[in-house]
Design a protein around this motif. Structure first.
Motif, PDB file in Angstrom:
ATOM      1  N   SER A  75      65.018  21.563  51.672  1.00  0.00           N
ATOM      2  CA  SER A  75      65.830  22.230  50.662  1.00  0.00           C
ATOM      3  C   SER A  75      66.113  23.682  51.029  1.00  0.00           C
ATOM      4  O   SER A  75      65.363  24.310  51.769  1.00  0.00           O
ATOM      5  CB  SER A  75      65.119  22.229  49.309  1.00  0.00           C
ATOM      6  N   ILE A  76      67.216  24.172  50.497  1.00  0.00           N
ATOM      7  CA  ILE A  76      67.535  25.593  50.625  1.00  0.00           C
ATOM      8  C   ILE A  76      67.911  26.076  49.228  1.00  0.00           C
ATOM      9  O   ILE A  76      68.647  25.405  48.506  1.00  0.00           O
ATOM     10  CB  ILE A  76      68.695  25.802  51.616  1.00  0.00           C
ATOM     11  N   VAL A  77      67.341  27.216  48.844  1.00  0.00           N
ATOM     12  CA  VAL A  77      67.651  27.756  47.523  1.00  0.00           C
ATOM     13  C   VAL A  77      68.376  29.082  47.693  1.00  0.00           C
ATOM     14  O   VAL A  77      67.972  29.918  48.486  1.00  0.00           O
ATOM     15  CB  VAL A  77      66.369  28.001  46.703  1.00  0.00           C
ATOM     16  N   CYS A  78      69.461  29.254  46.958  1.00  0.00           N
ATOM     17  CA  CYS A  78      70.198  30.506  46.986  1.00  0.00           C
ATOM     18  C   CYS A  78      70.514  30.943  45.570  1.00  0.00           C
ATOM     19  O   CYS A  78      71.034  30.157  44.788  1.00  0.00           O
ATOM     20  CB  CYS A  78      71.505  30.312  47.752  1.00  0.00           C
ATOM     21  N   ASN A  79      70.236  32.186  45.284  1.00  0.00           N
ATOM     22  CA  ASN A  79      70.557  32.739  43.982  1.00  0.00           C
ATOM     23  C   ASN A  79      72.087  32.818  43.812  1.00  0.00           C
ATOM     24  O   ASN A  79      72.799  33.072  44.779  1.00  0.00           O
ATOM     25  CB  ASN A  79      69.894  34.120  43.931  1.00  0.00           C
ATOM     26  N   VAL A  80      72.603  32.613  42.614  1.00  0.00           N
ATOM     27  CA  VAL A  80      74.065  32.607  42.436  1.00  0.00           C
ATOM     28  C   VAL A  80      74.693  33.948  42.788  1.00  0.00           C
ATOM     29  O   VAL A  80      75.821  34.003  43.289  1.00  0.00           O
ATOM     30  CB  VAL A  80      74.497  32.185  41.004  1.00  0.00           C
ATOM     31  N   GLY A  81      73.964  35.028  42.543  1.00  0.00           N
ATOM     32  CA  GLY A  81      74.468  36.351  42.916  1.00  0.00           C
ATOM     33  C   GLY A  81      74.669  36.434  44.420  1.00  0.00           C
ATOM     34  O   GLY A  81      75.684  36.954  44.911  1.00  0.00           O
TER      35      GLY A  81
END
Ligand code: SF4
Ligand code: SF4
Lengths: 437, 355
Positions: free
Chosen positions: A263-269
């Motif tokens: 998985s890769i997580v990225c903040n919407v900002g």
């Protein structure tokens, strides 16, 4: 709509306090009279300054370059003159060199127009992201290009966009999702081109159902293969570990990264900033900051250049109505308290809080052994035991109770009726434990 | 002054004092009921218990230079001791119990949070063994009439004494009460006629039975417990598991002492009698002396249920709740050592493989 997801273990429910600022649209801050740009804007080594005192810089110009693999470029948010380079102390108590810039807007300032990017390859996109100094804007400020460089042989099953914003008070991501849904979705597709995920999911907590509706609508219009997952409200759901558990059901083992569970997580900002960088060639030199708290006259959300002094932001929000008990950079659960209003914001500053505590401050008692901290810890640690071990000097014992896995989320301190300084003690314990090793 | 301190910068509304206050509030209805049915003498017992407990705490504060009266734990301990006394108790006994609870059980280990046994229970058990006969004299609620009031036993000990005479094999405790003409309220009788529920059970539920001041009304104790669960002071785990395990054991094996065989025990009725609910809701949930993990709490509660059942059914005393909880208090540190929460992202170590 499907049923709301969440993570099963631990977590707490602090009042969300977002009403203060959630209805105020993002306002672009007037260029301040001075910017203080720290060389440590990100996780990892501070960037290396390429300018000298007296140099002129242009808006968007590179002023410092990444010092190592985990580091990031820094660009000037304005055209102007460098008046000084000297050390400053940031809100998180880090002390490092900073470039002082006196803005002098010029006629020929770059405007950052649309660029076609459809033909670019994943590698080229990654290059842009690196050059434009992108770091995670959710708080950890990890360099984005490093995160998106997937080790060979590791599949990416999920790309998860983090729109949780579980810290109370903060509304910067909320406003971004509401006002720029398309930019966020386009950003997601850019990342998708780089990492080729099996599926793309946006996680959003139930107090932001309007964002869910707006994003779903926009997804339908654009025809993107993106899903929105509404989540039950629970802190710390914005943490990668908890978010991934909630959305994908997978758990990141101790000491591992999201990529280890595909998985890769990225903040919407961050995703928004990626889109700006790729589609407009705009470096990361500004961000949305929520300025709020019960001491702020008109709480709101501001698009502010990196290096803006907190004093200027508070002024833009109408100033303070009374002297606060605490000034906080970030959210109230994990943010840093500081006292100097001339402290500059960095790429990681999601909010500025000025809080006055109502009611009597509670006194500390002995640990009641109530187990509330154990029930609250999302990692499954036993804060009461670790606290007892550390305060009696047994750092090795605390380490054996997995002290190092504590991510200082504050859930335990928040719930402790005895008002024990648990997180503070754990920080100390980690330091001492590391030193002893 | 702007303060600089470690995160988090917000805190839940609960603190030691508010929690103690909530527990005291939750106990109040039952205590007031006790005063209502047993008369002013019960109020005197409660007041003396609280006063001596607070006085003991104050004296120890003077010695240890700590200030702990404000956290209300001493008031709570005193109230619990008072509620665990018979309204007919000689007044010196609650004083002794309170002083013992505070000075010996709580403070020799360093004050709140450091004791290994629930102070109120410790105090009660101490005086129980020291003054068994005085502690075993009860009065009946005025609503049940007051024929030979002072020597009246609780329903539990009444049935137990009758059973030991060997005349009642094959009857359960409720039938024994009936054949022995234990008094019953007129209200329960009529309700029993219309619903078919045993009249003694009805009396116990609403609070018309002989017993300690604070333990007679099941209804009010349960309401207090619901209040504590609703305000998140306690979770349901300990009381519910304790009650369930005890009820289950009673149903399966509870008939044995009465000679009625397996699976013939009463299920609900024993929960309403004696100090069970007071113990399960207010004593077995004492933070200090119960495990910190949920799993540990469930094990603790099962243990309480088991020992309560054994002591009540096969012990020589009618009452087993206090002792059962104390036994489990002793086991608590062991439970805490071995029952650990499952860690997030735990992976079984691969055998032989490198880490
Ligand atoms: S701060 Fe650490 S110990 Fe406390 S709840 Fe968070 S992870 Fe658990
Ligand atoms: S929450 Fe506080 S009082 Fe309760 S067990 Fe944990 S450290 Fe002790």
């Amino acid at each position: 709509m499907s049923r709301f997801l969440t993570f099963p273990r631990g977590g707490v429910h602090p009042g969300d306090m977002k009403d203060l600022s959630k209805d105020s649209p993002i306002k672009t801050l007037e260029t301040p009279a001075e910017l203080i740009i720290s060389m440590s804007q990100h996780l990892g080594a501070p960037a290396v300054c390429q300018k000298a005192k007296g140099d002129r810089v242009r808006k968007g110009e590179l002023i410092a370059t990444a010092a190592s693999f985990i580091s990031a470029n820094i660009h000037s948010p304005v055209s102007g003159t460098i008046t000084d380079i000297r050390p400053v102390t940031l809100a998180n108590s880090v002390c490092c060199d900073a470039v002082f810039i006196k803005p002098e807007p010029a006629e020929d300032d770059p405007t950052f127009d649309t660029k076609g990017y459809a033909s670019l390859s994943g590698e080229e996109l990654l290059g842009i992201i690196k050059d434009q100094g992108l770091v995670g804007l959710g708080g950890a400020t990890f360099p984005v290009n490093v995160k998106l460089t997937v080790p060979i042989g590791k599949p990416v099953d999920f790309l998860v966009l983090n729109g949780v914003e579980c810290e109370p008070y903060l509304t910067a991501d909320y406003r971004l999702m509401l006002e720029h849904p398309r930019a966020i979705l386009d950003g997601a597709m850019i990342i998708s081109k780089i990492v080729n995920p099996g599926s793309i999911i946006i996680g959003i907590e139930a107090n932001k159902m309007d964002c869910v509706a707006v994003l779903e609508d926009e997804i339908r219009k654009a025809g993107y293969p993106i899903k929105v997952a509404p989540l039950k409200m629970k802190y710390p759901q914005g943490d990668e570990k908890q978010l991934l558990k909630a959305v994908t059901g997978r758990e990141i083992p101790s000491g591992k990264l999201p990529i280890d569970i595909g998985s890769i997580v990225c903040n919407v900002g961050t995703v928004n900033a990626i889109q700006q960088a790729v589609a407009f060639g705009k470096p990361l030199f500004e961000r949305v900051v929520t300025v709020t708290g019960n001491c702020v006259r008109n709480p709101g959300n501001f698009l502010a250049p990196i290096g803006t002094k907190i004093r200027d932001l508070i002024e833009a929000a109408g100033g303070l109505v009374e002297e606060p008990d605490k000034l906080i950079s970030g959210g109230p659960m994990m943010g840093f308290s500081f006292w100097d209003l001339d402290t500059p914001i960095t790429k990681g500053t999601s909010g500025i809080l000025a809080l006055k505590y109502k009611g009597r401050q509670q006194r500390q008692t002995h640990c009641l052994h109530c187990g509330k901290c154990v029930a609250a810890c999302p990692i499954g640690l036993e804060p009461t035991m670790m606290y007892n071990l550390i305060t009696s000097g047994d750092y090795a014992g605390a380490m054996a109770h997995d002290l190092m896995d504590c991510k200082e989320c504050g859930s335990c301190s928040f719930s402790c009726p005895a008002q024990l300084p648990l997180v503070q003690t754990f920080r100390l314990g980690k330091k001492m434990g590391r030193a002893k090793k | 002054m702007i303060k600089v301190s470690s995160s988090p910068h917000v805190h839940s509304r609960q603190n030691t004092q508010s929690i103690m206050l909530f527990v005291i509030l939750a106990l109040c209805p039952s205590a007031i009921w006790g005063v209502f049915v047993f008369g002013l003498r019960a109020l005197v017992v409660l007041a003396i218990s609280i006063a001596s407990s607070v006085a003991a705490e104050y004296a120890l504060n003077l010695i240890s230079k700590e200030k702990t009266l404000w956290d209300l734990t001493a008031v709570l301990t005193g109230l619990l001791i008072g509620m665990n006394m018979s309204p007919a108790v000689p007044l010196g006994i609650p004083v002794l119990a309170s002083v013992f609870a505070i000075a010996v059980v709580k403070w020799t280990f360093g004050g709140v949070g450091c004791n290994w046994m629930n102070p109120a229970l410790g105090g009660r058990v101490f005086v129980f063994f020291s003054f068994s006969s005085a502690m075993s004299r009860f009065v009946l609620p005025s609503a049940l009439g007051n024929a030979d009031a002072v020597s009246s036993a609780t329903t539990l000990s009444f049935a137990k004494t009758a059973l030991s005479s060997g005349e009642f094999i094959g009857q359960n405790s409720l039938q024994i009460l009936q054949t022995q003409l234990y008094p019953v309220s007129r209200f329960a009788e009529s309700l029993s006629n219309s619903t078919g529920i045993n009249a003694y059970t009805i009396d116990a539920f609403f609070g018309l039975q002989g017993g300690c001041i604070g333990e007679v009304s099941a209804l009010l104790l349960i309401l207090g417990g619901l209040f504590l669960i609703a305000t998140k002071v306690i979770t349901w785990h300990i009381p519910v598991v304790y009650a369930a395990s005890y009820a289950l054991l009673n149903w399966v094996f509870g008939g044995l002492p009465y000679g009625t065989g397996l699976f013939s025990g009463l299920v609900i009725d024993p929960l309403l009698r004696g100090g069970f609910l007071l113990g399960a809701i207010f004593m077995a949930t004492d933070y200090v002396t119960t495990p910190v993990t949920r799993k540990g709490q469930v094990i603790f509660a099962c243990g309480c249920g088991l020992f309560t059942f054994i002591l009540r059914s096969f012990g020589s005393l009618a009452e087993g709740v206090s002792l059962a909880i104390i036994i489990m208090n002793i086991v608590t540190p062991t439970i805490d050592r071995y029952v650990r929460p499952k860690k997030f992202g735990y992976v079984k170590p691969v055998k032989g493989g490198a880490k």
